[in-house]
Each structure stands twice: as C-alpha cells, then as structure tokens.
Design a protein around this motif. Structure first.
Motif, PDB file in Angstrom:
ATOM      1  N   LEU A  83       3.721 -18.492 -25.721  1.00 24.13           N
ATOM      2  CA  LEU A  83       2.760 -17.661 -24.999  1.00 24.13           C
ATOM      3  C   LEU A  83       2.147 -16.600 -25.901  1.00 24.13           C
ATOM      4  O   LEU A  83       0.981 -16.236 -25.745  1.00 24.13           O
ATOM      5  CB  LEU A  83       3.444 -17.000 -23.797  1.00 24.13           C
ATOM      6  CG  LEU A  83       3.905 -17.959 -22.684  1.00 24.13           C
ATOM      7  CD1 LEU A  83       4.656 -17.199 -21.607  1.00 24.13           C
ATOM      8  CD2 LEU A  83       2.720 -18.691 -22.071  1.00 24.13           C
ATOM      9  N   TRP A  86      -0.563 -18.210 -27.898  1.00 23.44           N
ATOM     10  CA  TRP A  86      -1.736 -18.469 -27.060  1.00 23.44           C
ATOM     11  C   TRP A  86      -2.479 -17.199 -26.667  1.00 23.44           C
ATOM     12  O   TRP A  86      -3.595 -17.273 -26.152  1.00 23.44           O
ATOM     13  CB  TRP A  86      -1.310 -19.195 -25.779  1.00 23.44           C
ATOM     14  CG  TRP A  86      -0.855 -20.594 -25.993  1.00 23.44           C
ATOM     15  CD1 TRP A  86      -0.791 -21.272 -27.173  1.00 23.44           C
ATOM     16  CD2 TRP A  86      -0.365 -21.496 -24.994  1.00 23.44           C
ATOM     17  NE1 TRP A  86      -0.306 -22.537 -26.971  1.00 23.44           N
ATOM     18  CE2 TRP A  86      -0.040 -22.709 -25.649  1.00 23.44           C
ATOM     19  CE3 TRP A  86      -0.181 -21.406 -23.628  1.00 23.44           C
ATOM     20  CZ2 TRP A  86       0.464 -23.807 -24.981  1.00 23.44           C
ATOM     21  CZ3 TRP A  86       0.315 -22.505 -22.949  1.00 23.44           C
ATOM     22  CH2 TRP A  86       0.642 -23.698 -23.614  1.00 23.44           C
ATOM     23  N   HIS A  88      -1.261 -15.118 -24.330  1.00 29.49           N
ATOM     24  CA  HIS A  88      -1.038 -14.965 -22.890  1.00 29.49           C
ATOM     25  C   HIS A  88       0.382 -14.487 -22.596  1.00 29.49           C
ATOM     26  O   HIS A  88       1.034 -14.947 -21.656  1.00 29.49           O
ATOM     27  CB  HIS A  88      -1.295 -16.295 -22.171  1.00 29.49           C
ATOM     28  CG  HIS A  88      -2.710 -16.758 -22.227  1.00 29.49           C
ATOM     29  ND1 HIS A  88      -3.730 -16.131 -21.539  1.00 29.49           N
ATOM     30  CD2 HIS A  88      -3.296 -17.773 -22.911  1.00 29.49           C
ATOM     31  CE1 HIS A  88      -4.873 -16.754 -21.788  1.00 29.49           C
ATOM     32  NE2 HIS A  88      -4.638 -17.750 -22.621  1.00 29.49           N
ATOM     33  N   LYS A 124      -8.609 -15.681 -16.615  1.00 30.71           N
ATOM     34  CA  LYS A 124      -7.334 -15.906 -17.281  1.00 30.71           C
ATOM     35  C   LYS A 124      -6.864 -17.344 -17.057  1.00 30.71           C
ATOM     36  O   LYS A 124      -6.331 -17.988 -17.956  1.00 30.71           O
ATOM     37  CB  LYS A 124      -6.303 -14.904 -16.743  1.00 30.71           C
ATOM     38  CG  LYS A 124      -4.887 -15.125 -17.248  1.00 30.71           C
ATOM     39  CD  LYS A 124      -4.756 -14.936 -18.758  1.00 30.71           C
ATOM     40  CE  LYS A 124      -4.969 -13.487 -19.158  1.00 30.71           C
ATOM     41  NZ  LYS A 124      -4.774 -13.302 -20.607  1.00 30.71           N
ATOM     42  N   PHE A 128      -6.140 -19.994 -20.030  1.00 25.53           N
ATOM     43  CA  PHE A 128      -4.785 -20.539 -20.135  1.00 25.53           C
ATOM     44  C   PHE A 128      -4.822 -22.071 -20.067  1.00 25.53           C
ATOM     45  O   PHE A 128      -4.116 -22.761 -20.815  1.00 25.53           O
ATOM     46  CB  PHE A 128      -3.892 -19.982 -19.022  1.00 25.53           C
ATOM     47  CG  PHE A 128      -2.470 -20.465 -19.092  1.00 25.53           C
ATOM     48  CD1 PHE A 128      -2.068 -21.590 -18.374  1.00 25.53           C
ATOM     49  CD2 PHE A 128      -1.538 -19.834 -19.886  1.00 25.53           C
ATOM     50  CE1 PHE A 128      -0.761 -22.056 -18.448  1.00 25.53           C
ATOM     51  CE2 PHE A 128      -0.228 -20.293 -19.981  1.00 25.53           C
ATOM     52  CZ  PHE A 128       0.167 -21.407 -19.258  1.00 25.53           C
ATOM     53  N   LYS A 131      -5.784 -23.580 -23.428  1.00 29.22           N
ATOM     54  CA  LYS A 131      -4.684 -23.581 -24.391  1.00 29.22           C
ATOM     55  C   LYS A 131      -3.646 -24.648 -24.047  1.00 29.22           C
ATOM     56  O   LYS A 131      -3.104 -25.321 -24.931  1.00 29.22           O
ATOM     57  CB  LYS A 131      -4.025 -22.192 -24.417  1.00 29.22           C
ATOM     58  CG  LYS A 131      -4.874 -21.109 -25.053  1.00 29.22           C
ATOM     59  CD  LYS A 131      -5.013 -21.340 -26.547  1.00 29.22           C
ATOM     60  CE  LYS A 131      -5.770 -20.190 -27.205  1.00 29.22           C
ATOM     61  NZ  LYS A 131      -5.958 -20.421 -28.657  1.00 29.22           N
TER      62      LYS A 131
END
Length: 568
Positions: A83, A86, A88, A124, A128, A131
């Motif tokens: 994460l 990425w 995030h 978001k 996400f 990715k």
C-alpha cells in the motif's frame, strides 16, 4: 490419551526452551564429555528460570502460536509495503478491520471494490483500482472485469432471471449521493442496468474505442434510463455523466458528447420527454446564417466608393482596370452585403457576381474579408488521402453502393476530378442526416420527413446525364417554392464518370474545370453572402468549414469531431 505425534527440530525447541536429556552421551569417550559438568550447570539455571511445558502436546501448542504470530507479522508487513508503494497507505487500518490481506487482494474482483472502498472518495477508488489492476496483471492474475450474474433494477424491462456478464464499473453507493442532486446517478449504475450498455462497455474493453453508432447507443441508453426510472436529468447531472464517461472510457473526448451548451445527453433526454408531441417546428428559411465565431475586419466604407461603383457599372474598363476598381470599393460592397435582406438584392446591385467569371469576384471579396482563413484547395491532396483511409476502415460507411464507390476510387481508371468528386460524395455516407423537417410536396401539402443520405448527396452535387435533365431538375426545385442554396452540378452518367462541372447559384451556372475548385467557391459563397447550409447536408458543410475556420467548432456534430481527431 496418546500424545499427538509432532516433528520438532532442535532449533525450534531451543528458541524458547533448553531441554536436558540426562541419559544422553553416556557411552561417549571421556574427551567428548569434557566440560559436561559446566553445561549441566548452565542448563539447571535455565530450567529454574523458565517454567517448562508439562507435556509434548503443550509444547506443540506454544510453538504453533509463535509461528502464527510470526506469519501475521510478515503478512502485515507485506500489505503495508504494498500500500505504501501504491501511495494508498491511508486504507491500511480499514483493510485490517475488514480482514483484507495480500491473499484477499490476489482474489478480489472489481465488483467488490465499490463496497470495500465505501468510506473513501470516488477518486480514491478509481486510483486504487488502477494500481490493483497493474499489480494483478504483473502477478499473472488479471483483475476480473465481469461478474457472472445480473440482477436488474426495479422497473427494468429485463427478466429478473436473466444471467449474463456485467461490467464491473465501480459505483458510488446510493447512500452517498449528494442530497443537493437527488437524481445524480453514477455511470456505473446505468451501465449495469441494461444489457445493451453492458455490451457497449465490453466492446470498449476489447477495442479501447467507440464507433459513432456506439456513442449514439450509449447516449440513448442513459437518457432512457432516467426516463424509465422517472428521474429528472438536469444540466448539472448531465455534465457529471459526461465527465464520468471520459474517466471510464479514456479515449473518448468531451466534444463527442457536447456540441452545444446543453450537450447530447441532456438534449436526448428532453427529446424523449417531449416525444408524445409529434409536431415538428420549422423555422422559416432565412437567407442569412448567424455570424457566430466569424472573425472579420472592421469595415469602413471608402470615401469615393460611389464614384468607383459608377465606373464599374457604366465605364468600358479593361480587365486590369475593372479588377482594380472592384477592389477599390470593396468595403462599401461588403457593408451592403451585410445589410442586404436577400441575395437577390445583392446581385441586382452587383451583377458582376453573375458573370461567367463572377466566381473570381467571390474569391477576391472572401479573401479580403477573411485574410487568415485556411485553404481547403491547397490542402486537398493530403486531406483527400486521409479521408479515403478514414472512410474505408472500421465500417464507418454502411451503404453498400458507397462502399463500392470507395473501392473504385482506388482501382478505377477515372480522372482525378471524378475521384475527388466521388470521395466527397461518399463522405455523405458517413455524415448521415438526422434532422426532421416539414416540407411541402409538389401539391403544396406539408409532410414531416427525415432526410436520407441520397438527399444529402443531391444537395451537394447533382448528377445529370444530359443538359435537359439538369434544366428539368432546376425547374423542379423552383416549382417546390423553396430557397435553392448553392450546389454543384455534373454532367455525366455517374459520380465516377462525368465531363462537365457547374456551380449553381441564384439562377447562374458557373463553369469549372476542377471539382475541388467548385467546392471551394461554393463554400465561399455560403460564407460571403451569409447563407444557410442546406439542411440535408449541413454536417458535411460543417466539416468543410473547419478546413477554413479552425476555431469555429461549437456547433459541429459529434461525427465531425471524431473525423477531425482521426485525420489530425
């Protein structure tokens, strides 16, 4: 009860405990037992400080617990690092709460994301998902784009038992819709509500682009969805859907859906709502067309304009003197054209336009009025090649006879004039007319009609196999009592086989040797005299206009934007 069998390595045991085997090494040599007393003493100290398990089974349980703790720590570290890479990391706590780990991410499908990412913004979610798709592809487990079952929305006309692929477009939960826009529906919800839109999205995933007829189907489906669910589509919601289309289908462009302030989606919705009223309004034809976006010079009449005008009218001037005098009063003439109520008024005042060489004066005045205009004539060779390639691919032209003409343009032994004419004639097969208008028949009765491709072609170029046939056609147009806009006439048996070219304008037939030159002058007459394009081929002339005035694109149809994008 028998103790469960277990396999424990020496290293695993001595990580936590040291176990003494008093009977070990009894038969070993004395040299090997050197220092044994010291080791036994150390073991005794450990045994006294640590409470050993009472059985092998208890030992196994302790070791298993330790192993699980270590595995959880490794998995958490993997998820955290992933994460973090990425960008995030903020979703980590939420993922732990929902028991989402690396293994879950390896098996998740698109349709799960809408619920999983519920606490986060739609932006978001989109980032996400991008990715996740990239990561899954690298693992050799591409993110599934489709579900295997479909449950239609209430009021849907589809059977509730239908089962087919559903595009897994992330959708914002209904509860998160803005209270200020109660009818704001996410695009994903609309796509998943109709098998046709699902097929469109599936087609896009394969080809990464839409054809024009597919865009039309998408626009229709969105408008129908709002209508069938008794939802009102306002401008704000239609703009939002347009932006979602651009995000969901990255190769699409706004101009494909917005050719005016209201946009095609909103306009289609309004048309559906008013479909019960079949009356078609028809504005009375005007000889003038709006001057929007036409950058012209500020015109001030010359002081001696009247004197120059009289010289043109009465004096016996040579060709050079006549052209000099024509240019000397050009501002005066352009002001009169601007203020005239009809083309007849202009041509009566300036009959030189009606001479066989009158198109030269059209060219002079247009070039003066629009000095920065582009040149369709000079760019035609390159433009023609691009148009032929565009029309010959991706099934953009549906009519069989037009497709055959496109093939003959490449293979037939026709003149360049005929090939140029055939290519522009075939372009009308792409710009299929869509307007409904009220027209009178020969008996004066009114009918609501939709123009055909043939109507569009005949409004641009009419093919007559004899001079008499041409005269009969013009007489028929005059009998219909409608304004006859400028159009081209060719004398021959087909668009690929003709000998003479004329431009018809207000009762005058200007002869030309070049078909492209005739198109050039025809367009300039429209612009100079501020005439409307024929309704049947307005999209065609709108495209031609872009070759002269690049900035004037607000009222172009979606197909024109697609064509311009492909040939640019």
């Amino acid at each position: 009860m028998a103790t469960p069998p277990t396999n424990i390595t020496e290293d695993e045991v001595f990580d936590e405990y040291v176990i003494e085997d008093e009977n070990e090494n009894q038969d070993e040599d004395e040299d090997e037992n050197e220092g044994e007393g010291e080791d036994e003493e150390n073991i005794e100290i450990i045994k006294n400080s640590v409470e050993l398990p009472s059985s092998q089974y208890e030992l196994d349980s302790i070791l298993s617990s330790c192993q699980k703790t270590t595995n959880i720590r490794v998995v958490d570290d993997e998820l955290t690092n992933l994460l973090k890479d990425w960008g995030h990391l903020e979703v980590l706590d939420h993922f732990k709460k929902e028991h989402i780990d690396i293994e879950v991410l390896k098996n998740i499908e698109c349709h799960h994301l809408g619920e999983i990412m519920k606490p986060f913004s739609y932006g978001k979610l989109i980032l996400f998902e991008a990715k996740l798709k990239e990561w899954r592809s690298a693992l050799g487990k591409p993110l599934l784009l489709y579900q295997t079952s479909f449950r239609p929305l209430q009021n849907s006309q589809c059977s509730s038992e239908a089962s087919f692929s559903v595009v897994s477009t992330p959708t914002t939960p209904k509860s998160s819709r803005s209270e200020n826009s109660p009818n704001s529906i996410p695009l994903g919800e609309i796509l998943n509500s109709n098998p046709k839109t699902l097929a469109l999205a599936e087609s896009y995933e394969k080809s990464k682009k839409f054809q024009e007829h597919q865009r039309k189907e998408l626009i229709n489906a969105i408008a129908i969805y709002f209508d069938q669910n008794n939802l009102h589509l306002d401008l704000h919601s239609s703009y939002k859907i347009e932006q979602e289309i651009l995000e969901r289908f990255p190769t699409e462009k706004l101009e494909y859906y917005r050719t005016s302030k209201r946009g095609k989606i909103y306009a289609k919705f309004c048309n559906i709502k008013s479909s019960s009223r079949t009356n078609v309004t028809n504005k009375s034809p005007s000889p003038k067309v709006e001057q929007n976006e036409k950058d012209t010079l500020e015109i001030i009449s010359e002081e001696d304009a009247e004197q120059t005008y009289r010289a043109l009218k009465y004096d016996n001037l040579s060709c050079e003197e006549f052209e000099r005098s024509w240019k000397a009063c050009i501002n005066h003439r352009l002001l009169e054209i601007k203020n005239a109520s009809s083309t007849s008024e202009i041509l009566n005042k300036w009959p030189q336009y009606k001479l066989p060489s009158g198109h030269r004066f059209v060219d002079i005045d247009y070039s003066y009025l629009y000095p920065n205009a582009g040149s369709f004539l000079n760019n035609w060779e390159t433009l023609g090649e691009k148009l032929l390639k565009f029309l010959s691919t991706d099934n953009r032209v549906k009519e069989k006879n037009i497709r055959e003409v496109l093939i003959k343009i490449k293979t037939a032994d026709s003149s360049e004039n005929c090939k140029d004419a055939a290519l522009l004639w075939a372009l009308h097969g792409y710009f299929v007319p869509f307007q409904k208008v009220i027209k009178k028949d020969i008996d004066g009765r009114k009918h609501v009609i939709r123009h055909t491709i043939k109507d569009s072609q005949n409004s641009f170029v009419w093919i007559g196999n004899t001079i008499q046939a041409i005269e009969d056609h013009i007489a028929f147009l005059n009998k219909m009592g409608e304004n006859i806009q400028p159009f081209i006439i060719v004398d021959g048996v087909s668009i690929l086989n003709f000998s003479e070219i004329f431009l018809y304008f207000d009762g005058v037939k200007f002869p030309f040797n070049s078909f492209i030159r005739a198109v050039d002058i025809c367009y300039k007459i429209f612009y100079l005299f501020n005439l409307e394009y024929p309704t049947a081929c307005s999209s065609f002339w709108g495209f031609i206009e872009t070759q002269y005035h690049q900035g004037n694109k607000k009222k172009l149809c979606g197909k024109t934007h697609v064509l311009l994008n492909e040939i640019s």
